[in-house]
Design a protein around this motif. Structure first.
Motif, mmCIF file in Angstrom:
data_model
loop_
_atom_site.group_PDB
_atom_site.id
_atom_site.type_symbol
_atom_site.label_atom_id
_atom_site.label_comp_id
_atom_site.label_asym_id
_atom_site.label_seq_id
_atom_site.Cartn_x
_atom_site.Cartn_y
_atom_site.Cartn_z
ATOM 1 N N ASN A 268 -3.443 4.959 -7.419
ATOM 2 C CA ASN A 268 -2.340 5.262 -6.511
ATOM 3 C C ASN A 268 -1.241 4.213 -6.687
ATOM 4 O O ASN A 268 -1.521 3.012 -6.656
ATOM 5 N N THR B 102 0.858 -1.183 0.000
ATOM 6 C CA THR B 102 0.000 0.000 0.000
ATOM 7 C C THR B 102 0.898 1.237 0.000
ATOM 8 O O THR B 102 1.598 1.488 0.974
ATOM 9 N N PRO B 103 0.942 2.010 -1.096
ATOM 10 C CA PRO B 103 0.204 1.777 -2.338
ATOM 11 C C PRO B 103 0.806 0.632 -3.163
ATOM 12 O O PRO B 103 1.898 0.159 -2.862
ATOM 13 N N GLY C 51 -5.309 7.335 -12.900
ATOM 14 C CA GLY C 51 -5.790 7.866 -11.630
ATOM 15 C C GLY C 51 -5.538 6.959 -10.439
ATOM 16 O O GLY C 51 -5.956 7.272 -9.318
ATOM 17 N N PRO D 164 1.888 13.400 -10.392
ATOM 18 C CA PRO D 164 0.924 13.759 -9.335
ATOM 19 C C PRO D 164 1.337 13.175 -7.983
ATOM 20 O O PRO D 164 2.047 12.172 -7.908
ATOM 21 N N HIS D 165 0.855 13.798 -6.911
ATOM 22 C CA HIS D 165 1.257 13.404 -5.558
ATOM 23 C C HIS D 165 0.817 11.986 -5.196
ATOM 24 O O HIS D 165 1.415 11.356 -4.317
ATOM 25 N N ARG D 166 -0.222 11.472 -5.847
ATOM 26 C CA ARG D 166 -0.704 10.131 -5.500
ATOM 27 C C ARG D 166 0.240 9.036 -5.989
ATOM 28 O O ARG D 166 0.062 7.866 -5.659
ATOM 29 N N ILE D 167 1.247 9.403 -6.793
ATOM 30 C CA ILE D 167 2.243 8.435 -7.261
ATOM 31 C C ILE D 167 3.568 8.707 -6.565
ATOM 32 O O ILE D 167 4.143 9.791 -6.690
ATOM 33 N N ASP D 168 4.024 7.717 -5.798
ATOM 34 C CA ASP D 168 5.342 7.782 -5.170
ATOM 35 C C ASP D 168 6.352 7.345 -6.230
ATOM 36 O O ASP D 168 6.461 6.155 -6.541
ATOM 37 N N SER E 76 3.144 3.153 -6.074
ATOM 38 C CA SER E 76 4.557 3.362 -5.783
ATOM 39 C C SER E 76 5.286 2.864 -7.022
ATOM 40 O O SER E 76 5.320 1.659 -7.288
#
Length: 374
Positions: free
Chosen positions: A229, A200-201, A227, A252-256, A231
């Motif tokens: 999430n 997670t993610p 869209g 985007p911030h949702r992707i590490d 890593s």
């Protein structure tokens, strides 16, 4: 005891890594050995034409790869073009032939078809008297691997054995050992757990070092548009241009997001990943099978990597994506299906051969012991 000679060709990294995996095992048993690139015995021009040109064409000119593959995937007796090519190749490695004739190792192991053809020719002419072992580094057979005086072949799976036997090699000379991988991948195999929980993610590894930049960027753009999430770790190897382009993408911030260059612990990244996108090189997929990481395979080189992709897909151990859009589609599908990921991991486990190098070393040691008794 004369050192075992491990001979590869620097056309891609897989042949060298396979030889290195065998060397690791021989070293652990204190069996003297030397490892060498056959092309080091040729001129700089020939080495460049065989190695560097191959690297460029395999990444950027797949049609040329396909034509060359089909032109040379012939029976020697029926192909004048193939015989001419092999004659040219022989002329350019005479230094190696002189070296081998002078040193006469008891065992030579070739992880590329070029040294096997040279060794077989030398044995036929009476210039070399030792054992010749071939290690096929893909899951499909190109007929340039077929040389009449090879004493044994080690192969990754049943289809390659079948093709060798149909090409005239005795059934008892072909052993399904798997493609040899470095010991750290065997250790990863021993740490495998069937019930590995999802990260997670969701953890996605993209081994992009030999993938055209445009395809890498198209896949990255598609992943952003989903869209989901993630890593996401992209390993770009020594492709500095790709690294620069990736670092310029607005993530985007949702992707590490991590971009890495060359790494020598790819097994660690594979173990951490829920899913991996990669080209289906013979060594890369063999390593991934040992780790048990599900694979989406992209942009295979015609036809050897296509054969690899087909073999894994037919056995449920990976998915062959025909385009960047297709790859993103499969990522999205697996992202929501833990059971599908688990099934692919299990299939990969069944195909894995983490101890292939040990099997090959056993055969080498048996030959050396028999020779010492003569």
């Amino acid at each position: 005891m004369r050192p075992v000679h491990l001979v590869y060709v620097s056309a891609g990294s897989g042949h060298r890594i396979a030889a290195r995996a065998i060397q690791e095992e021989l070293d652990s048993r204190r069996i003297p050995n030397v490892i060498m690139d056959l092309l080091d015995f040729s001129s700089d021009l020939f080495k460049w034409s065989y190695s560097d040109v191959y690297a460029f064409v395999s990444e950027h000119a797949h049609l040329a790869c396909k034509v060359m593959y089909e032109l040379t995937d012939q029976d020697r007796e029926e192909s004048a073009a193939l015989r001419l090519l092999e004659k040219i190749n022989m002329e350019n490695v005479k230094k190696f032939m002189r070296y081998l004739a002078e040193n006469q190792p008891d065992v030579c192991v070739g992880t590329h078809f070029f040294p096997l053809s040279v060794l077989s020719y030398m044995k036929e002419q009476g210039f070399y008297k030792g054992k010749i072992y071939g290690v096929v580094t893909d899951y499909g057979l190109h007929r340039m691997w077929v040389s009449p005086h090879v004493d044994a072949y080690f192969v990754g799976g049943a289809p390659v054995k079948k093709d060798l036997v149909e090409a005239g090699i005795s059934n008892d000379k072909v052993l399904i050992s798997g493609i040899p991988v470095l010991r750290k991948y065997a250790e990863s195999y021993s740490r495998y757990t069937e019930e590995k929980p999802l990260k997670t993610p969701f953890s996605l590894l993209f081994v992009a070092s030999s993938v055209p930049n445009s395809i890498v960027l198209d896949i990255l753009e598609g992943l952003i548009e989903t869209g989901i999430n993630l890593s996401l770790t992209i390993i770009a190897g020594r492709n500095e241009d790709l690294i620069d382009q990736l670092e310029g993408v607005d993530i985007p911030h949702r992707i590490d997001f991590k971009v890495l260059g060359f790494v020598d612990n790819l097994n660690d990244y594979m173990e951490e990943a829920d899913l991996m996108i990669t080209k289906p090189g013979g060594l890369t997929v063999s390593e991934a099978l040992c780790v048990g990481v599900p694979m989406i395979m992209i942009n295979p080189i015609p036809k050897q990597e296509i054969n690899n992709a087909r073999y894994l897909e037919a056995n449920g151990a990976g998915i062959w994506a025909r385009s960047a859009t297709d790859a993103v589609h499969h990522v999205r599908g697996l992202y929501t299906s833990f059971e599908r990921l688990k099934k692919i991991r299990g299939a990969a486990r069944k195909l894995a051969h983490p101890h292939s190098a040990q099997v090959i070393a056993d055969k080498v040691l048996l030959s050396l012991n028999k020779h010492s008794m003569l």
